[in-house]
Design a protein around this motif. Structure first.
Motif, PDB file in Angstrom:
ATOM      1  N   GLU A 121       0.839  -1.197   0.000  1.00  0.00           N
ATOM      2  CA  GLU A 121       0.000   0.000   0.000  1.00  0.00           C
ATOM      3  C   GLU A 121       0.875   1.249   0.000  1.00  0.00           C
ATOM      4  O   GLU A 121       1.996   1.237   0.516  1.00  0.00           O
ATOM      5  N   LEU A 122       0.327   2.323  -0.544  1.00  0.00           N
ATOM      6  CA  LEU A 122       0.998   3.612  -0.555  1.00  0.00           C
ATOM      7  C   LEU A 122      -0.023   4.690  -0.217  1.00  0.00           C
ATOM      8  O   LEU A 122      -1.136   4.696  -0.753  1.00  0.00           O
ATOM      9  N   PHE A 123       0.355   5.580   0.699  1.00  0.00           N
ATOM     10  CA  PHE A 123      -0.489   6.714   1.089  1.00  0.00           C
ATOM     11  C   PHE A 123       0.214   7.998   0.654  1.00  0.00           C
ATOM     12  O   PHE A 123       1.418   8.157   0.860  1.00  0.00           O
ATOM     13  N   TRP A 124      -0.549   8.910   0.090  1.00  0.00           N
ATOM     14  CA  TRP A 124       0.006  10.203  -0.307  1.00  0.00           C
ATOM     15  C   TRP A 124      -0.924  11.293   0.198  1.00  0.00           C
ATOM     16  O   TRP A 124      -2.105  11.345  -0.150  1.00  0.00           O
ATOM     17  N   PHE A 125      -0.387  12.175   1.036  1.00  0.00           N
ATOM     18  CA  PHE A 125      -1.149  13.304   1.564  1.00  0.00           C
ATOM     19  C   PHE A 125      -0.671  14.553   0.826  1.00  0.00           C
ATOM     20  O   PHE A 125       0.307  15.192   1.222  1.00  0.00           O
ATOM     21  N   GLY A 132      -5.998  13.577  -0.195  1.00  0.00           N
ATOM     22  CA  GLY A 132      -5.260  12.401   0.221  1.00  0.00           C
ATOM     23  C   GLY A 132      -5.593  11.227  -0.669  1.00  0.00           C
ATOM     24  O   GLY A 132      -6.727  11.104  -1.165  1.00  0.00           O
ATOM     25  N   TYR A 133      -4.604  10.352  -0.898  1.00  0.00           N
ATOM     26  CA  TYR A 133      -4.800   9.218  -1.807  1.00  0.00           C
ATOM     27  C   TYR A 133      -4.315   7.936  -1.143  1.00  0.00           C
ATOM     28  O   TYR A 133      -3.352   7.934  -0.366  1.00  0.00           O
ATOM     29  N   HIS A 134      -4.970   6.841  -1.518  1.00  0.00           N
ATOM     30  CA  HIS A 134      -4.520   5.510  -1.102  1.00  0.00           C
ATOM     31  C   HIS A 134      -4.402   4.638  -2.341  1.00  0.00           C
ATOM     32  O   HIS A 134      -5.297   4.600  -3.179  1.00  0.00           O
ATOM     33  N   TYR A 135      -3.241   3.966  -2.455  1.00  0.00           N
ATOM     34  CA  TYR A 135      -2.984   3.056  -3.567  1.00  0.00           C
ATOM     35  C   TYR A 135      -2.677   1.678  -2.997  1.00  0.00           C
ATOM     36  O   TYR A 135      -2.113   1.553  -1.905  1.00  0.00           O
ATOM     37  N   GLN A 136      -3.027   0.655  -3.766  1.00  0.00           N
ATOM     38  CA  GLN A 136      -2.849  -0.699  -3.257  1.00  0.00           C
ATOM     39  C   GLN A 136      -2.675  -1.682  -4.407  1.00  0.00           C
ATOM     40  O   GLN A 136      -3.193  -1.469  -5.506  1.00  0.00           O
ATOM     41  N   THR A 137      -1.941  -2.760  -4.127  1.00  0.00           N
ATOM     42  CA  THR A 137      -1.895  -3.843  -5.101  1.00  0.00           C
ATOM     43  C   THR A 137      -3.288  -4.463  -5.179  1.00  0.00           C
ATOM     44  O   THR A 137      -4.027  -4.467  -4.197  1.00  0.00           O
ATOM     45  N   PRO A 138      -3.676  -4.971  -6.340  1.00  0.00           N
ATOM     46  CA  PRO A 138      -5.063  -5.431  -6.550  1.00  0.00           C
ATOM     47  C   PRO A 138      -5.523  -6.467  -5.533  1.00  0.00           C
ATOM     48  O   PRO A 138      -4.760  -7.327  -5.096  1.00  0.00           O
ATOM     49  N   VAL A 139      -6.807  -6.339  -5.136  1.00  0.00           N
ATOM     50  CA  VAL A 139      -7.450  -7.294  -4.247  1.00  0.00           C
ATOM     51  C   VAL A 139      -8.413  -8.135  -5.075  1.00  0.00           C
ATOM     52  O   VAL A 139      -9.096  -7.624  -5.960  1.00  0.00           O
ATOM     53  N   LYS A 140      -8.463  -9.421  -4.785  1.00  0.00           N
ATOM     54  CA  LYS A 140      -9.316 -10.318  -5.555  1.00  0.00           C
ATOM     55  C   LYS A 140     -10.779  -9.869  -5.509  1.00  0.00           C
ATOM     56  O   LYS A 140     -11.295  -9.500  -4.466  1.00  0.00           O
ATOM     57  N   ASN A 141     -11.418  -9.930  -6.659  1.00  0.00           N
ATOM     58  CA  ASN A 141     -12.858  -9.647  -6.783  1.00  0.00           C
ATOM     59  C   ASN A 141     -13.242  -8.235  -6.369  1.00  0.00           C
ATOM     60  O   ASN A 141     -14.388  -7.965  -6.040  1.00  0.00           O
ATOM     61  N   THR A 170      -7.269   3.310  -4.752  1.00  0.00           N
ATOM     62  CA  THR A 170      -8.501   2.720  -4.225  1.00  0.00           C
ATOM     63  C   THR A 170      -9.359   3.739  -3.485  1.00  0.00           C
ATOM     64  O   THR A 170     -10.541   3.510  -3.268  1.00  0.00           O
ATOM     65  N   LYS A 171      -8.739   4.851  -3.066  1.00  0.00           N
ATOM     66  CA  LYS A 171      -9.499   5.829  -2.293  1.00  0.00           C
ATOM     67  C   LYS A 171      -8.895   7.207  -2.462  1.00  0.00           C
ATOM     68  O   LYS A 171      -7.666   7.361  -2.518  1.00  0.00           O
ATOM     69  N   ARG A 172      -9.766   8.201  -2.537  1.00  0.00           N
ATOM     70  CA  ARG A 172      -9.356   9.605  -2.598  1.00  0.00           C
ATOM     71  C   ARG A 172     -10.224  10.367  -1.610  1.00  0.00           C
ATOM     72  O   ARG A 172     -11.452  10.233  -1.607  1.00  0.00           O
ATOM     73  N   ILE A 173      -9.594  11.177  -0.765  1.00  0.00           N
ATOM     74  CA  ILE A 173     -10.344  11.932   0.233  1.00  0.00           C
ATOM     75  C   ILE A 173      -9.986  13.406   0.148  1.00  0.00           C
ATOM     76  O   ILE A 173      -8.887  13.766  -0.287  1.00  0.00           O
ATOM     77  N   GLU A 174     -10.913  14.251   0.531  1.00  0.00           N
ATOM     78  CA  GLU A 174     -10.662  15.681   0.619  1.00  0.00           C
ATOM     79  C   GLU A 174     -10.231  16.015   2.042  1.00  0.00           C
ATOM     80  O   GLU A 174     -10.928  15.698   3.002  1.00  0.00           O
TER      81      GLU A 174
END
Length: 306
Positions: A121-125, A132-141, A170-174
């Motif tokens: 996982e990688l977090f970038w603020f 803010g962003y969250h990145y991740q290696t793919p999760v099944k299904n 996988t996620k973006r937040i304000e």
């Protein structure tokens, strides 16, 4: 099996909004603190069993992150030294977080978790952009977006080429001007605050999935545990459910009441059992006699079938 939920307990503490007021304590470059984690619950016959080593550290030199001076903090956890824990649920965790030197807010963080499966996982603020962003290696299904992290963050990911290439947003937040933290930012802010017994403090943490809210009650007492005998702040940390207006999942943290503000102990109880972490670095020798008696060991081995 209840033990499979131990990871959630580990990572809740750790392994889960207000400006910092400068105290006499500062984040110490080159600091390295080692802890022993033990678990007591149904699976262990309610006998304490050491299950993991945890190391919290700060790099000896400041880092540069997008033009900002930052502390390079790190949390590592492993069950490798403990054969029983390895057999039941092997775990390797490596979490790195670069905290802004002025406000101890996270700028970038990376997480590598290896159990019977692996996840990166990688977090970038992006604080100037308020996002803010969250990145991740793919999760099944689980459907993913096609957005990848910016290449300039790669130096912080500590990943090999395939893992970096697989990261997807996988996620973006304000952020909306809020002081959103990660768990390392929360811990280091607590260590630097001018803590006042009886006061409550509030924090917001981005877990990668959502923003979680925490409230911390400050107390003072003398910690006498495992050879330690020191005045300490006892912090009761709760996750705050904003919809139901209630506190849940209490975690107790003891910080030394001195110029170092080391975390001496943490403790949490859940339905599956109790998890405790105790500081080994500098621990008095008279606290290192926690081996099980021979009769207790035989009973435990018979119960668990080891």
């Amino acid at each position: 099996m209840p033990i499979l939920r131990i990871q959630a307990l580990l990572l809740l503490f750790l392994l889960q909004t207000m400006p910092v007021m400068a105290a006499s304590v500062t984040t110490k470059l080159g600091e390295e603190l080692e802890y022993t984690l033990n678990f007591r619950g149904i699976l262990t016959g309610f006998v304490k069993l050491d299950i993991a080593k945890l190391t919290l550290s700060v790099a000896p030199e400041m880092a540069q992150v997008e033009g900002n001076q930052a502390y390079a903090t790190r949390m590592q956890m492993t069950t490798e030294p403990y054969a029983k824990a390895e057999m039941i649920y092997p775990l390797r965790l490596d979490y790195r977080s670069w905290l802004d030197a002025q406000r101890l807010q996270p700028l970038v963080a990376s997480k590598a978790l290896q159990t019977r499966e692996s996840k990166q996982e990688l977090f970038w603020f992006d604080r100037p952009a308020g996002t803010g962003y969250h990145y991740q290696t793919p999760v099944k299904n689980k459907p993913e977006t096609t957005e990848s992290p910016p290449d300039h963050l790669r130096q912080f990911a500590t990943m090999d080429d395939p893992a970096w290439s697989d990261l997807l947003q996988t996620k973006r937040i304000e952020l909306n001007g809020q002081e959103i933290l990660d768990y390392m930012g929360l811990l280091h802010q607590l260590r630097q605050k001018n803590l006042t017994p009886g006061e409550w403090y509030e924090f917001s943490v981005f877990s990668g999935k959502k923003i979680q809210h925490y409230r911390v009650e400050v107390g003072k007492e003398r910690l006498k545990r495992g050879g330690w005998d020191l005045p300490a702040y006892r912090l009761k940390l709760y996750e705050y459910d904003t919809k139901k207006d209630r506190l849940k999942d209490e975690v107790n943290i003891w910080l030394s009441d001195d110029g170092q503000r080391r975390m001496l102990r943490f403790y949490a109880e859940r339905t599956v059992g109790a998890l405790e972490g105790l500081l080994e670095t500098g621990r008095p020798e008279n606290g290192r006699h926690d081996d099980l008696s021979e009769s207790t060991q035989r009973s435990l081995e018979a119960y668990l079938g080891f």
